[in-house]
Design an enzyme around this catalytic site. Structure first.
Site, PDB file in Angstrom:
ATOM      1  N   ARG A  60      10.291  -3.758   4.450  1.00  0.00           N
ATOM      2  CA  ARG A  60       9.103  -4.603   4.369  1.00  0.00           C
ATOM      3  C   ARG A  60       9.405  -5.940   3.677  1.00  0.00           C
ATOM      4  NH1 ARG A  60       3.854  -4.085   1.370  1.00  0.00           N
ATOM      5  NH2 ARG A  60       2.252  -4.832   2.806  1.00  0.00           N
ATOM      6  N   HIS A  64       8.357  -9.436   5.330  1.00  0.00           N
ATOM      7  CA  HIS A  64       7.430 -10.360   4.672  1.00  0.00           C
ATOM      8  C   HIS A  64       8.116 -11.653   4.233  1.00  0.00           C
ATOM      9  CE1 HIS A  64       3.616  -7.863   3.897  1.00  0.00           C
ATOM     10  NE2 HIS A  64       4.312  -7.311   4.870  1.00  0.00           N
ATOM     11  N   ASP A  65       9.420 -11.611   4.076  1.00  0.00           N
ATOM     12  CA  ASP A  65      10.151 -12.850   3.802  1.00  0.00           C
ATOM     13  C   ASP A  65      10.400 -13.623   5.087  1.00  0.00           C
ATOM     14  OD1 ASP A  65      11.769 -14.659   2.106  1.00  0.00           O
ATOM     15  OD2 ASP A  65      13.450 -13.905   3.296  1.00  0.00           O
ATOM     16  N   ASP A  70      14.050 -17.042   4.340  1.00  0.00           N
ATOM     17  CA  ASP A  70      14.779 -17.924   3.427  1.00  0.00           C
ATOM     18  C   ASP A  70      14.823 -17.406   1.994  1.00  0.00           C
ATOM     19  OD1 ASP A  70      12.154 -18.247   2.682  1.00  0.00           O
ATOM     20  OD2 ASP A  70      12.039 -20.388   3.135  1.00  0.00           O
ATOM     21  N   SER A  72      12.437 -16.802   0.066  1.00  0.00           N
ATOM     22  CA  SER A  72      11.388 -17.372  -0.793  1.00  0.00           C
ATOM     23  C   SER A  72      10.504 -16.297  -1.422  1.00  0.00           C
ATOM     24  CB  SER A  72      10.524 -18.364  -0.003  1.00  0.00           C
ATOM     25  OG  SER A  72       9.937 -17.748   1.126  1.00  0.00           O
ATOM     26  N   ASN A  90       0.962  -9.326  -0.061  1.00  0.00           N
ATOM     27  CA  ASN A  90       2.069  -8.903  -0.924  1.00  0.00           C
ATOM     28  C   ASN A  90       1.635  -8.346  -2.277  1.00  0.00           C
ATOM     29  OD1 ASN A  90       3.920  -9.799   1.008  1.00  0.00           O
ATOM     30  ND2 ASN A  90       4.020 -11.861   0.121  1.00  0.00           N
ATOM     31  N   HIS A 190       6.225   0.781  10.762  1.00  0.00           N
ATOM     32  CA  HIS A 190       5.275   1.618  10.025  1.00  0.00           C
ATOM     33  C   HIS A 190       5.516   3.110  10.257  1.00  0.00           C
ATOM     34  CE1 HIS A 190       1.915  -1.567   9.162  1.00  0.00           C
ATOM     35  NE2 HIS A 190       3.017  -1.760   8.463  1.00  0.00           N
ATOM     36  N   THR A 191       6.561   3.437  11.007  1.00  0.00           N
ATOM     37  CA  THR A 191       6.984   4.832  11.056  1.00  0.00           C
ATOM     38  C   THR A 191       7.545   5.253   9.693  1.00  0.00           C
ATOM     39  OG1 THR A 191       8.281   6.467  12.270  1.00  0.00           O
ATOM     40  CG2 THR A 191       9.348   4.353  11.843  1.00  0.00           C
ATOM     41  N   ASP A 235       2.392   7.799   9.076  1.00  0.00           N
ATOM     42  CA  ASP A 235       2.491   8.887  10.050  1.00  0.00           C
ATOM     43  C   ASP A 235       2.959  10.141   9.316  1.00  0.00           C
ATOM     44  OD1 ASP A 235       5.310   9.039   9.875  1.00  0.00           O
ATOM     45  OD2 ASP A 235       5.645   7.834  11.650  1.00  0.00           O
ATOM     46  N   THR A 237       5.660  11.716   9.129  1.00  0.00           N
ATOM     47  CA  THR A 237       7.056  11.759   8.659  1.00  0.00           C
ATOM     48  C   THR A 237       7.444  10.398   8.075  1.00  0.00           C
ATOM     49  OG1 THR A 237       7.769  11.194  10.918  1.00  0.00           O
ATOM     50  CG2 THR A 237       7.756  13.541  10.312  1.00  0.00           C
TER      51      THR A 237
END
Length: 314
Positions: A60, A64-65, A70, A72, A90, A190-191, A235, A237
């Protein structure tokens, strides 16, 4: 005429060299520090072994970067800017920074100096986390440089929201040159991992496109008030990279509004069905989309810097 030909030839060679120098490549560190990637892999494996959830957290961080790619996201606040860690998507959510710090210290040690950027560390760490939890591998393109600043406002504007419907998600990804296949494949991340009650509460109490038994199950640990930080898996698992996430969507058991939006009578329904039945198709597309996402607006060449400390600019 000869001088013009020579000029054009030199210009062509310069352009070719510039393109080579400033393009990301899986072999970027092969000569300057061949020990770098094995060092990253060792620490990721150990971290995920200690806490399987960390694999999802490290994946993640890269995502999200990487609507910028870069590094940040890793910067702490300064008088000049507010950290992206405080952005809506975040805050009280992204984690794993201490593992990144550990990786950075070890890579700098084995390389003898700061050689590998924090942005590249995130990219490799994401891949190694997926592999550690049973998922596919891919050749990570490397050579990113680190930004010297961050923007919470920019992070707020570009990161997809858990409440988005399908048109909003498609538009959000399109702005980063990612298509609908990229959207569905990358959402398959998102698994792995967990989400907070605060993020999915509205869906389990108010949505109509949700399996009633699933909603009831989630409400046990996510009351209407309180328990904001109680966790639930995306989920069944959450520590295994598989297709259970997509199987859940087909059964209307998506945890987030943005998850179920991928299978709700829209243009991505068929791809969700395909991934739910064909793990190889998902794995192949996920790897391709991760490479594509990793190419979003990286700093290269002499842009940015190679940080000594991932949490602050040099």
């Amino acid at each position: 005429m000869a001088s013009l030909t020579n000029f054009l030839l030199h210009a062509f060679l310069w352009l070719a060299l510039a393109t080579t120098a400033f393009s990301l490549s899986p072999k970027f560190y092969d000569r300057v520090c061949p020990q770098a990637l094995p060092a990253i892999n060792r620490i990721v494996k150990a971290a995920v072994h200690r806490e399987p959830r960390m694999g999802a957290s490290l994946l993640r961080l890269h995502f999200h970067d990487c609507f910028g790619c870069d590094g940040s996201l890793l910067l702490d606040s300064t008088p000049a800017f507010e950290t992206e860690k405080n952005a809506r998507g975040n805050l009280n959510s992204v984690r794993g920074f201490e593992v990144v710090d550990q990786i950075k210290a070890e890579v700098d040690r084995v390389c003898g100096r700061p050689t590998v950027s924090c942005a590249d560390i995130l990219a490799v760490t994401a891949r190694d986390s997926v592999v550690a939890l049973g998922g596919p591998t891919w050749r990570v393109r490397l050579g990113r440089r680190d930004s010297t600043t961050a923007s919470r406002a920019l992070a707020d504007s570009v990161l997809p929201s858990a409440s988005m419907d399908l048109p909003a998600l498609i538009d959000n990804f399109k702005k980063q040159d990612l298509n609908q296949r990229d959207l569905v494949a990358l959402s398959g991340g998102h698994t792995l991992g967990l989400s907070r009650c605060l993020i999915f509460r509205n869906r389990i109490y108010n949505a109509t496109n949700i399996d009633p038994a699933f909603a009831k199950q989630r409400r046990v640990t996510c009351p209407r008030t309180g328990g904001n930080n109680n966790l639930a898996p995306f989920d069944p698992t959450p520590a295994k990279f598989d297709t259970a996430y997509f199987k859940n969507l087909v059964k209307q058991r998506g945890l987030l509004t943005s998850d179920q939006a991928l299978f709700n009578g829209g243009s991505t329904d068929q791809l969700v069905k395909t991934y739910s039945l064909n793990p190889d198709a998902f794995w192949n597309d996920f790897a391709k989309s991760m490479i594509k996402m990793g190419n979003i607006k990286p700093l290269t060449g002499k842009q940015g810097q190679i940080r000594v400390n991932c949490r602050k600019a040099n």
